[in-house]
Design an enzyme around this catalytic site. Structure first.
Site, short mmCIF file in Angstrom:
data_model
loop_
_atom_site.label_atom_id
_atom_site.label_comp_id
_atom_site.label_asym_id
_atom_site.label_seq_id
_atom_site.Cartn_x
_atom_site.Cartn_y
_atom_site.Cartn_z
CE LYS A 35 -0.36 -0.14 5.04
NZ LYS A 35 -1.06 -0.41 6.14
NE ARG A 131 -6.72 0.59 11.86
CZ ARG A 131 -5.21 0.34 11.17
NH1 ARG A 131 -4.49 1.52 11.39
NH2 ARG A 131 -5.21 -0.54 10.87
CE1 TYR A 261 12.48 31.35 3.88
CE2 TYR A 261 13.01 28.84 3.77
CZ TYR A 261 12.75 30.17 2.97
OH TYR A 261 12.18 30.34 1.71
CG MET A 309 9.50 23.19 -0.92
SD MET A 309 8.19 24.28 -2.15
CE MET A 309 7.31 25.09 -1.02
C1 LIG Z 1 -0.39 -1.52 6.87
C2 LIG Z 1 -0.86 -2.65 7.10
C3 LIG Z 1 -0.03 -4.02 7.44
C4 LIG Z 1 1.34 -3.77 7.54
O1 LIG Z 1 1.91 -3.19 8.58
P1 LIG Z 1 3.64 -2.92 8.81
O2 LIG Z 1 3.52 -2.67 10.29
O3 LIG Z 1 4.02 -2.08 7.86
O4 LIG Z 1 4.08 -4.52 8.70
C5 LIG Z 1 -0.73 -4.88 8.03
N1 LIG Z 1 -2.05 -5.06 7.86
C6 LIG Z 1 -2.95 -3.81 7.76
C7 LIG Z 1 -4.61 -4.09 7.75
C8 LIG Z 1 -2.48 -3.00 7.48
O5 LIG Z 1 -3.21 -1.69 7.14
#
Ligand SMILES: *Cc1c(COP(=O)(O)O)cnc(C)c1O
Length: 369
Positions: A35, A131, A261, A309
């Site tokens: 992802k 969650r 800055y 930046m």
């Molecule tokens: C992102 C995610 C993972 C992977 O988590 P890591 O800590 O990067 O290994 C696994 N399961 C779900 C549902 C996630 O959203």
């Protein structure tokens, strides 16, 4: 000449880390999590590098899955955040995606489909992360509905740990409580005669070797980071991304003059300052403290002054012969991203995923040993 900033992505290191994850969980299959553009590394390239190893991939949403399909990836792809609207169902069927269902309306939608071939779905249990996922009682109800549906196949119990990266007594306790919750739900279903494959572990739970299950879902460890708190940077995992650039100016600053800055940094004595082509517009964290390490020609230099930046400034006192040819490593090769993240009061995940689109990804690969 182009701007010298780049993210060099070592695909052999990615496969090395995958094999390490597989060794942590020899009994399990791995859903390689890609992802957020493979945590900033480039999902298409990473998927192809892992296509011979990983039996399935995980992404957050359908757009990410479709990008992999368009690039020729044929392995199953799990949608970890479930689905967002009914229009996705056609694509889920056509592209053989595995939605991780977390709401009753999503279960209803799957049951109301009339697909040509059975649909594989996973079902999310809220075991304490609070969650996404169904409470244990609701989970049992929806599991039974899915299991009774002739066009649904391969239902798995998925849950996510809140504290697998922690090492305090409270965190360990909470982790075990969540595991017990998942095991309790699975065993109730098994008593009813259901086959209940599970997918529990993210990277920290995989690295700890604590979680069981048919599948694991490692993400960040594939990119070379051990996310467990108080764990020093891993010697087993290899960094996949090296963010590197060059010095584009070298300046001698008189004592009492400030740099950057807001004049946050004031030179205590005459100082040689290097200007690096990399800033927060590239994803380098603007919260980088005075003293955040940077390698210049392999020597340790330190951020001084605020990150701009497109540029940041470093103290070159410890670098013997800096030049406009000097290679600058912001993180990766010999400079763990965990160390940089600690100086920015953040975590490696945010630095990796934050590398901006304008930073070219350069892929290197080597034959596996
Ligand atoms: C992102 C995610 C993972 C992977 O988590 P890591 O800590 O990067 O290994 C696994 N399961 C779900 C549902 C996630 O959203």
């Amino acid at each position: 000449m182009t701007r010298p900033l780049r993210a060099v992505i070592d695909l052999a290191a990615l496969r090395h880390n995958y094999r390490q994850a597989a060794q942590c969980a020899p009994q399990a299959k791995l859903l390689a999590v890609l992802k957020a553009n493979a945590y900033g590394h480039g999902a298409v390239a990473c998927a192809h590098a892992l296509a011979d190893n990983a039996p399935a991939f995980g992404v957050a949403c359908i757009e990410e899955a479709l990008a992999l399909r368009e690039s020729g990836i044929r392995r199953p792809i799990a949608l970890l955040e479930g689905l967002f609207d009914l229009e996705e169902l056609l694509l889920i069927e056509r592209e053989q995606l595995w939605p991780v269902l977390n709401q009753v309306w999503q279960v209803d939608a799957i049951l109301n489909m009339r697909p040509q071939a059975p649909i594989t779905v996973w079902l999310k249990l809220d075991s304490g992360m609070h969650r996404l996922g169904l409470s244990p009682e609701a989970f049992l109800v929806q599991w039974r509905r899915l299991a009774a549906c002739p066009h649904v196949t391969g239902v798995h119990l998925v849950t996510h740990f809140a504290t697998a990266d922690g090492d305090t007594e409270h965190e360990q306790h909470y982790y075990h409580r969540q595991r017990q919750c998942a095991e309790h739900v699975a065993s109730r279903l098994r008593q009813e005669g259901h086959v209940v494959p599970t997918c529990l572990a993210n990277s920290p739970a995989t690295l700890s070797g604590l979680a069981a299950g048919q599948w694991h879902r490692p993400g960040v460890m594939l990119y070379g980071v051990d996310p467990r708190i108080k764990q020093s940077p891993s010697h087993v995992l290899k960094p996949v991304m090296t963010l590197e650039s060059r010095l584009i100016a070298i300046r001698d600053i008189a004592a009492g003059e400030s740099v950057g800055y807001g004049g946050r940094y004031v030179a205590p004595h005459t100082m040689r300052i290097g200007v690096v082509a990399c800033g927060y517009g590239d994803g380098y964290d603007r919260h980088a403290r005075e003293g955040t390490p940077v390698l210049v020609d392999g020597e340790l230099a330190q951020v001084v002054g605020r990150v701009s930046m497109d540029m940041l400034t470093v103290d070159l006192s410890q670098v013997p012969a800096p030049s406009l040819e000097s290679r600058v490593v912001l993180w990766g090769d010999n400079l763990p991203i965990e160390t940089v993240a600690a100086h920015c009061e953040t975590i490696s995940y945010t630095l990796m995923t934050g590398v901006a689109q304008r930073v070219p990804r350069i892929y290197i690969d080597a034959q596996d040993p």
